[in-house]
Design a protein around this motif. Structure first.
Motif, PDB file in Angstrom:
ATOM      1  N   THR A   1      76.448  -2.130 -24.049  1.00 39.71           N
ATOM      2  CA  THR A   1      76.910  -1.526 -22.805  1.00 39.71           C
ATOM      3  C   THR A   1      78.033  -0.562 -23.125  1.00 39.71           C
ATOM      4  OG1 THR A   1      77.881  -1.940 -20.617  1.00 39.71           O
ATOM      5  CG2 THR A   1      78.582  -3.390 -22.407  1.00 39.71           C
ATOM      6  N   GLN A   2      78.242   0.428 -22.252  1.00 40.59           N
ATOM      7  CA  GLN A   2      79.404   1.307 -22.418  1.00 40.59           C
ATOM      8  C   GLN A   2      80.410   1.101 -21.316  1.00 40.59           C
ATOM      9  OE1 GLN A   2      78.262   5.296 -24.498  1.00 40.59           O
ATOM     10  NE2 GLN A   2      76.520   4.861 -23.137  1.00 40.59           N
ATOM     11  N   ASP A   3      80.193   0.009 -20.553  1.00 42.30           N
ATOM     12  CA  ASP A   3      81.077  -0.330 -19.430  1.00 42.30           C
ATOM     13  C   ASP A   3      82.039  -1.423 -19.898  1.00 42.30           C
ATOM     14  OD1 ASP A   3      80.586  -1.044 -15.931  1.00 42.30           O
ATOM     15  OD2 ASP A   3      82.140  -1.821 -17.279  1.00 42.30           O
ATOM     16  N   LEU A   4      83.347  -1.103 -19.912  1.00 38.86           N
ATOM     17  CA  LEU A   4      84.333  -2.034 -20.473  1.00 38.86           C
ATOM     18  C   LEU A   4      84.424  -3.323 -19.669  1.00 38.86           C
ATOM     19  CD1 LEU A   4      86.324  -2.265 -22.759  1.00 38.86           C
ATOM     20  CD2 LEU A   4      88.082  -1.213 -21.300  1.00 38.86           C
ATOM     21  N   GLY A   5      84.374  -3.193 -18.362  1.00 36.71           N
ATOM     22  CA  GLY A   5      84.449  -4.394 -17.512  1.00 36.71           C
ATOM     23  C   GLY A   5      83.248  -5.289 -17.762  1.00 36.71           C
ATOM     24  N   ARG A   6      82.078  -4.673 -17.887  1.00 38.72           N
ATOM     25  CA  ARG A   6      80.871  -5.459 -18.180  1.00 38.72           C
ATOM     26  C   ARG A   6      81.020  -6.133 -19.548  1.00 38.72           C
ATOM     27  NH1 ARG A   6      75.571  -2.544 -16.873  1.00 38.72           N
ATOM     28  NH2 ARG A   6      75.621  -3.936 -15.053  1.00 38.72           N
ATOM     29  N   ALA A   7      81.578  -5.437 -20.509  1.00 37.23           N
ATOM     30  CA  ALA A   7      81.734  -6.008 -21.851  1.00 37.23           C
ATOM     31  C   ALA A   7      82.527  -7.312 -21.785  1.00 37.23           C
ATOM     32  CB  ALA A   7      82.431  -5.009 -22.765  1.00 37.23           C
ATOM     33  N   PHE A   8      83.618  -7.321 -21.009  1.00 40.09           N
ATOM     34  CA  PHE A   8      84.419  -8.547 -20.914  1.00 40.09           C
ATOM     35  C   PHE A   8      83.691  -9.609 -20.088  1.00 40.09           C
ATOM     36  CE2 PHE A   8      88.442  -8.189 -23.042  1.00 40.09           C
ATOM     37  CZ  PHE A   8      88.534  -6.829 -23.322  1.00 40.09           C
ATOM     38  N   ARG A   9      83.077  -9.227 -18.982  1.00 40.26           N
ATOM     39  CA  ARG A   9      82.380 -10.214 -18.138  1.00 40.26           C
ATOM     40  C   ARG A   9      81.269 -10.887 -18.927  1.00 40.26           C
ATOM     41  NH1 ARG A   9      82.358  -5.949 -14.491  1.00 40.26           N
ATOM     42  NH2 ARG A   9      80.105  -5.595 -14.774  1.00 40.26           N
ATOM     43  N   VAL A  10      80.472 -10.090 -19.632  1.00 44.21           N
ATOM     44  CA  VAL A  10      79.312 -10.658 -20.329  1.00 44.21           C
ATOM     45  C   VAL A  10      79.763 -11.476 -21.544  1.00 44.21           C
ATOM     46  CG1 VAL A  10      77.200 -10.102 -21.605  1.00 44.21           C
ATOM     47  CG2 VAL A  10      77.789  -8.829 -19.535  1.00 44.21           C
ATOM     48  N   SER A  11      80.721 -10.951 -22.329  1.00 43.74           N
ATOM     49  CA  SER A  11      81.193 -11.694 -23.503  1.00 43.74           C
ATOM     50  C   SER A  11      81.748 -13.057 -23.085  1.00 43.74           C
ATOM     51  CB  SER A  11      82.284 -10.889 -24.212  1.00 43.74           C
ATOM     52  OG  SER A  11      82.766 -11.618 -25.325  1.00 43.74           O
ATOM     53  N   GLU A  12      82.505 -13.080 -21.981  1.00 43.97           N
ATOM     54  CA  GLU A  12      83.090 -14.349 -21.522  1.00 43.97           C
ATOM     55  C   GLU A  12      82.057 -15.268 -20.892  1.00 43.97           C
ATOM     56  OE1 GLU A  12      87.441 -12.207 -20.885  1.00 43.97           O
ATOM     57  OE2 GLU A  12      86.381 -13.044 -19.133  1.00 43.97           O
ATOM     58  N   GLY A  13      80.925 -14.691 -20.469  1.00 44.50           N
ATOM     59  CA  GLY A  13      79.895 -15.517 -19.829  1.00 44.50           C
ATOM     60  C   GLY A  13      78.903 -16.126 -20.805  1.00 44.50           C
ATOM     61  N   LEU A  14      78.865 -15.567 -22.019  1.00 42.14           N
ATOM     62  CA  LEU A  14      77.866 -16.039 -23.000  1.00 42.14           C
ATOM     63  C   LEU A  14      78.391 -17.235 -23.774  1.00 42.14           C
ATOM     64  CD1 LEU A  14      76.597 -12.577 -24.315  1.00 42.14           C
ATOM     65  CD2 LEU A  14      75.314 -14.220 -22.911  1.00 42.14           C
ATOM     66  N   LYS A  15      77.614 -18.323 -23.845  1.00 39.54           N
ATOM     67  CA  LYS A  15      78.035 -19.563 -24.531  1.00 39.54           C
ATOM     68  C   LYS A  15      77.518 -19.535 -25.965  1.00 39.54           C
ATOM     69  CE  LYS A  15      79.941 -23.703 -24.338  1.00 39.54           C
ATOM     70  NZ  LYS A  15      81.420 -23.797 -24.334  1.00 39.54           N
ATOM     71  N   TYR A  16      78.232 -18.797 -26.820  1.00 41.35           N
ATOM     72  CA  TYR A  16      77.842 -18.633 -28.217  1.00 41.35           C
ATOM     73  C   TYR A  16      79.083 -18.635 -29.096  1.00 41.35           C
ATOM     74  CZ  TYR A  16      73.093 -17.648 -26.752  1.00 41.35           C
ATOM     75  OH  TYR A  16      71.836 -17.779 -26.218  1.00 41.35           O
ATOM     76  N   GLY A  17      78.891 -18.937 -30.389  1.00 41.93           N
ATOM     77  CA  GLY A  17      80.023 -18.935 -31.305  1.00 41.93           C
ATOM     78  C   GLY A  17      80.417 -17.547 -31.737  1.00 41.93           C
ATOM     79  N   MET A  18      79.478 -16.610 -31.724  1.00 47.13           N
ATOM     80  CA  MET A  18      79.749 -15.255 -32.222  1.00 47.13           C
ATOM     81  C   MET A  18      79.097 -14.226 -31.301  1.00 47.13           C
ATOM     82  SD  MET A  18      79.112 -15.961 -36.284  1.00 47.13           S
ATOM     83  CE  MET A  18      77.544 -16.807 -36.043  1.00 47.13           C
ATOM     84  N   VAL A  19      79.797 -13.153 -30.992  1.00 49.44           N
ATOM     85  CA  VAL A  19      79.310 -12.135 -30.063  1.00 49.44           C
ATOM     86  C   VAL A  19      79.410 -10.759 -30.719  1.00 49.44           C
ATOM     87  CG1 VAL A  19      79.533 -11.095 -27.769  1.00 49.44           C
ATOM     88  CG2 VAL A  19      80.180 -13.487 -28.125  1.00 49.44           C
ATOM     89  N   GLY A  20      78.314 -10.009 -30.719  1.00 52.74           N
ATOM     90  CA  GLY A  20      78.345  -8.614 -31.193  1.00 52.74           C
ATOM     91  C   GLY A  20      78.238  -7.694 -29.984  1.00 52.74           C
ATOM     92  N   ILE A  21      79.259  -6.862 -29.773  1.00 47.88           N
ATOM     93  CA  ILE A  21      79.217  -5.903 -28.665  1.00 47.88           C
ATOM     94  C   ILE A  21      78.963  -4.523 -29.265  1.00 47.88           C
ATOM     95  CG2 ILE A  21      80.447  -4.910 -26.697  1.00 47.88           C
ATOM     96  CD1 ILE A  21      82.125  -7.438 -26.572  1.00 47.88           C
ATOM     97  N   ASN A  22      77.822  -3.947 -28.939  1.00 52.34           N
ATOM     98  CA  ASN A  22      77.397  -2.657 -29.503  1.00 52.34           C
ATOM     99  C   ASN A  22      77.285  -2.675 -31.015  1.00 52.34           C
ATOM    100  OD1 ASN A  22      77.310  -1.534 -26.867  1.00 52.34           O
ATOM    101  ND2 ASN A  22      79.515  -1.075 -26.969  1.00 52.34           N
ATOM    102  N   GLU A  23      77.098  -3.888 -31.575  1.00 51.52           N
ATOM    103  CA  GLU A  23      76.861  -4.040 -33.019  1.00 51.52           C
ATOM    104  C   GLU A  23      75.776  -5.077 -33.256  1.00 51.52           C
ATOM    105  OE1 GLU A  23      79.580  -1.210 -34.508  1.00 51.52           O
ATOM    106  OE2 GLU A  23      77.909  -2.319 -35.425  1.00 51.52           O
TER     107      GLU A  23
END
Ligand SMILES: NC(=O)c1ccc[n+]([C@@H]2O[C@H](COP(=O)([O-])OP(=O)(O)OC[C@H]3O[C@@H](n4cnc5c(N)ncnc54)[C@H](O)[C@@H]3O)[C@@H](O)[C@H]2O)c1
Ligand SMILES: O=C[C@H](O)CS(=O)(=O)O
Length: 485
Positions: free
Chosen positions: A420-442
């Motif tokens: 995503t290129q939406d910063l607010g979405r990046a935080f909402r989705v990262s905080e909503g995902l139940k995972y040990g590791m998160v790649g944002i745009n990677e």
């Protein structure tokens, strides 16, 4: 066959600094997954050899634990240098037994060396505490001490780097190790013993036993002299090892199965998302724990993503890992190939659309075409089961909250990715995902400096980073009185 690595190839076990055969004389054949040819044998060892290795590791621990952090750091640094000096030879051995492209094997050796270097540095930063005492006549200290003998069990898909995340911190902490590698890829692990000998790591610090997994694992988990089990592999085996370790209450690190989601939102950079999708799907022919298992693409960009992703997937060069420019090697064995064919067949029967691939490669053997499947639904088996192959199911979603819910609809929680290129979405989705590791745009996020590990049934504990060393240390509280204060 072996141009560079013959001096590193050992067809024996390392116990107390001696290279030995199985007591029974039995051996197991090792094959090249690219052509099924036998490339050598290894001892088919069991309980007796493991018990002896544990006893020697326990005896060695009494002196190894008293070495200074500086001494251990210097040895680990020399081991790092030996890995990099032998990078091509180690990579050749790995491609021969595991099948991955030589470039990926070289990268794995570099990552193994990076882990060792990291822990050579962390070794000298095992700090304790001095805590203000609530009693005027006493003083309080906290120290960290090595747990003791470590049992390490590793998988075939990354036969060296999975070991580096265990041997690196274990030796840095002052522990000794008994390693059981996968029988499919033993030579990469045994080469650790060759290099450890070369650079002067004392005999008995690293011991390597190959053969009957159930027997060796049963002894490692049941023997009270083993104080920690560190395992990387499937969740079912991890659960078994946890149960087997309970009777002697061992410290545990579990790096288990995954089912990574990859979310693509309408507002993403499409080219970047497709590049990331290729990297996150097809590395090691899709046989990594952090490979994307499910692509969830928002409706507005679904068709464009599927078309471009399939176009790029078709460009991948499939072949022997030794062939120039090859980007995808064979699957590890016939069982892995059968699983992939089952999952694709199930999806096809339930209405999926095979956009590209979907069948064995013309090379034959265990080679499988890079595959993109559209119109995937939650009713298809690969929505829940780890594919562990070059197959990319693409599911459609409309709302952000649906994407998060679908991504979390699994018992696994290792790695996840979203674009995503939406910063607010990046935080909402990262905080909503139940995972040990998160790649944002990677699509590739593994590094020795960051904690690697999962939640839920993907495991417990972390490897690499500053967190990785604590897994091999016990915390000790010391209260000092009688000081006449
Ligand atoms: N979380 C991670 O970091 C990570 C990394 C790599 C692989 N994996 C997972 O590993 C799986 C694929 O690897 P695999 O097929 O080698 O897994 P696996 O669990 O079949 O085997 C892993 C290791 O456990 C050993 N083993 C099997 N049964 C055993 C038993 N009863 N007692 C003791 N040891 C036993 C095997 O010989 C091998 O050395 C996938 O699920 C993948 O997601 C996870
Ligand atoms: O298969 C699991 C490995 O941990 C993958 S990675 O090389 O660490 O990303």
């Amino acid at each position: 066959m072996l141009q560079k690595s013959h001096h590193l190839k050992r067809e024996a076990n390392l116990i107390g600094g001696e290279w030995v055969a199985a007591g029974s004389g039995k051996t197991i054949e090792v094959t090249n997954p690219a052509n099924g040819e036998v490339i050598g044998t290894i001892p088919d060892a069991g309980v007796e050899e493991t018990r002896r290795a544990i006893a020697i590791a326990h005896e060695t621990f009494q002196t190894w634990r008293k070495t200074t952090a500086d001494e251990r750091a210097r040895l680990l640094r020399k081991l790092h240098d030996a890995f990099m000096d032998n990078q091509d030879a180690l990579a050749e051995l790995m491609t021969l037994e595991q099948g991955k492209p030589l470039a990926e094997a070289r990268a794995e050796i570099a990552q193994s060396a990076a882990q060792i270097l990291w822990f050579s540095e962390e070794a000298r930063r095992v700090y304790g505490d001095v805590i203000p005492s609530p009693w005027g006549d006493r003083r309080i200290m906290v120290t960290k001490e090595p747990v003791g003998v470590v049992g390490a069990i590793t998988p075939w898909n990354f036969p060296s780097s999975m070991l580096s995340r265990k041997i690196g911190p274990a030796l840095a902490a002052g522990c000794t190790v008994v390693v059981k590698p996968a029988v499919q890829t033993p030579y990469s692990a045994l080469a650790w013993g060759v290099l450890a000998e070369e650079i002067g790591i004392p005999k008995g610090v690293i011991n390597i036993v190959t053969g009957d997994a159930k027997a060796i694992g049963g002894e490692l988990t049941g023997n009270p002299l083993v104080r920690k089990i560190t395992f990387t592999g499937s969740t079912p085996v991890g659960k078994l090892l946890i149960k087997q370790s309970a009777d002697t209450v061992k410290k545990l690190s579990m790096e288990l199965g995954g089912n990574a989601p990859f979310l693509v939102f309408d507002d993403c950079d499409l080219d970047r998302a497709v590049t990331g999708a290729i990297a996150a799907k097809y590395r090691n022919a899709g046989q990594t724990c952090v490979c994307t298992n499910r692509f969830y693409v928002q409706s507005g960009i679904y068709d464009a993503f599927v078309e471009k992703f399939a176009q790029e997937s078709r460009k991948l060069k499939v072949g022997s890992g030794f062939d120039q420019g090859v980007q995808q090697g064979p699957l590890i064995d016939d069982k892995a190939l059968a699983k992939v064919e089952e999952l694709v067949g199930d999806a096809r029967d339930k209405g999926a659309k095979i956009v590209t691939g979907g069948k064995r490669h013309e090379l034959g053997g265990t080679f499988y075409e890079p595959t993109v499947i559209a119109d995937a639904t939650q009713e298809m088996r690969f929505a829940k089961e780890e594919i562990f192959g070059p197959v990319a199911p693409v599911f459609r979603f409309d709302k952000e909250e649906d994407a998060i819910r679908l991504a979390n609809d699994t018992e696994f929680g290792l790695a996840c990715y979203f674009y995503t290129q939406d910063l607010g979405r990046a935080f909402r989705v990262s905080e909503g995902l139940k995972y040990g590791m998160v790649g944002i745009n990677e699509g590739i996020i593994t590094t020795e400096v960051a904690p690697f590990g999962g939640v839920k049934e993907s495991g417990m504990g972390r490897e690499g980073s500053k967190y990785g060393l604590d897994e091999y240390l016990d915390v000790k509280y010391v209260c000092i009185g009688g000081l006449g204060l």
